[in-house]
Design an enzyme around this catalytic site. Structure first.
Site, PDB file in Angstrom:
ATOM      1  N   VAL A 204       0.853  -1.194   0.000  1.00 38.32           N
ATOM      2  CA  VAL A 204       0.000   0.000   0.000  1.00 38.32           C
ATOM      3  C   VAL A 204       0.881   1.233   0.000  1.00 38.32           C
ATOM      4  O   VAL A 204       1.849   1.319   0.757  1.00 38.32           O
ATOM      5  CB  VAL A 204      -0.935   0.011   1.233  1.00 38.32           C
ATOM      6  CG1 VAL A 204      -1.647   1.354   1.362  1.00 38.32           C
ATOM      7  CG2 VAL A 204      -1.963  -1.114   1.136  1.00 38.32           C
ATOM      8  N   LYS A 205       0.522   2.154  -0.887  1.00 38.30           N
ATOM      9  CA  LYS A 205       1.224   3.433  -0.905  1.00 38.30           C
ATOM     10  C   LYS A 205       0.326   4.464  -0.246  1.00 38.30           C
ATOM     11  O   LYS A 205      -0.839   4.627  -0.622  1.00 38.30           O
ATOM     12  CB  LYS A 205       1.499   3.820  -2.356  1.00 38.30           C
ATOM     13  CG  LYS A 205       2.032   5.221  -2.529  1.00 38.30           C
ATOM     14  CD  LYS A 205       2.391   5.420  -3.976  1.00 38.30           C
ATOM     15  CE  LYS A 205       2.736   6.854  -4.266  1.00 38.30           C
ATOM     16  NZ  LYS A 205       3.209   7.016  -5.643  1.00 38.30           N
ATOM     17  N   SER A 206       0.876   5.154   0.758  1.00 42.88           N
ATOM     18  CA  SER A 206       0.053   6.117   1.477  1.00 42.88           C
ATOM     19  C   SER A 206       0.920   7.318   1.848  1.00 42.88           C
ATOM     20  O   SER A 206       1.952   7.541   1.219  1.00 42.88           O
ATOM     21  CB  SER A 206      -0.554   5.433   2.709  1.00 42.88           C
ATOM     22  OG  SER A 206      -1.499   6.268   3.326  1.00 42.88           O
TER      23      SER A 206
END
Ligand code: R5P
Length: 294
Positions: A204-206
């Site tokens: 996940v890119k956050s």
């Protein structure tokens, strides 16, 4: 949904207990099969467990972004300093040398361009898995708009991508978008990152935020942080340092590298923070050393 009122608030993140890992170093991937693990081990450095992804996909909504006017000149020299390139299939084909020994993350979806006030309508597929694999993808990325009008559509794109990619052992990177009216709070990132992982994202890119340690702990797969708008170099290194300290497994950074006055220095400095635990000050010295040697 009626059930969103009166629930007990989540609170027990067991921050002192590491994530369960059985025989494989990437969070949440112990039970995946060989191809998936092999690609994840090209993305995440097995020694540090972390990754430096260089994002240069901004043109897919912004056109020729500052620093990316000539991708063929700007990105290839940075390849030795990063683990993964993240871009669109159009740019991989036209601007990246196929012989480059680097992992590749191919963006699978399009969104509305910056000509529209609201870009978070959910977009559509820009690329199918066959095309991504022909682009030698080690990973495929889907942007999602949690809490925005495009939420449902973008989750559908994420799920369909994860279905197809899992069939071929290709990890899916779920990207948490933050539109102009979207929250950038711990509460939002807790929800968004978990929703993406539950719907099939292997990574996940956050964004970094206060309370990030809880966001990272409750997300069952690795989080990499985006850099966002260009900051002074020391501030960007500080953000990367805090993110790793608080449980991120790397960065997927663009503008804070390619808009720096010394992109190669910044890429190397970020690598020192992500892989070798350098403090922001130590890493800034690396950036300055490279810059002054030019
Ligand atoms: C979002 O997914 C964008 O396409 C970029 O890849 C992302 O924002 C990372 O770039 P930056 O560090 O410039 O925010």
């Amino acid at each position: 949904m009626a059930d969103n009122i009166g629930n007990k608030a989540a609170h027990d993140y067991h921050l002192d207990v590491p994530a369960a890992q059985e025989g494989f170093f990437v969070k949440g991937a112990s039970h995946c099969d060989f191809g998936m693990k092999s690609r994840l081990a090209r993305i995440f450095n097995p020694r540090s467990g972390n990754t430096v992804m260089l994002a240069f996909d901004h043109g897919y909504i912004m056109g020729p972004t500052a620093g990316l006017e000539r991708i063929d000149l700007v990105i290839p020299p940075l390849i030795p300093h990063v683990d993964v390139l993240m871009g669109t299939r159009g740019i991989f084909r036209s601007c990246i040398p196929p012989a480059a020994r680097v992992a590749k993350c191919v963006r699978m979806t399009y969104d509305s361009t910056v000509l529209f006030d609201d870009m978070s309508n959910g977009g559509g597929f820009a690329c199918d898995l066959e095309n991504a694999l022909r682009t030698d993808a080690d990973c495929v990325a889907v942007q999602t708009f949690i809490g925005a009008p495009g939420e449902s559509r973008s989750l559908e794109l994420l799920c369909r991508t994860a279905d197809a990619a899992t069939r071929y052992g290709v990890p899916t990177l779920g990207v948490v978008a933050v539109g102009k009216d979207m929250e950038r709070t711990e509460r939002f990132f807790l929800l968004a990152t978990r929703v993406l992982a539950e719907n099939g994202a292997n990574i996940v890119k956050s964004y970094y935020c206060d309370g990030f340690e809880r966001v990272a702990a409750s997300c069952p797969v690795p989080i990499v942080i985006a850099g966002g708008k260009k900051l002074p170099e020391l501030d960007a290194l500080e953000m990367a340092y805090k993110a790793i300290r608080d449980g991120a497994h790397g960065v997927d950074m663009g503008r804070n590298i390619f808009q720096s006055d010394c992109p190669a220095g910044m890429a190397q400095a970020i690598g020192k923070v992500v892989h070798e635990g350098y403090t922001p000050k130590q890493a800034f010295e690396v950036y300055e050393e490279v810059k002054n040697s030019k």
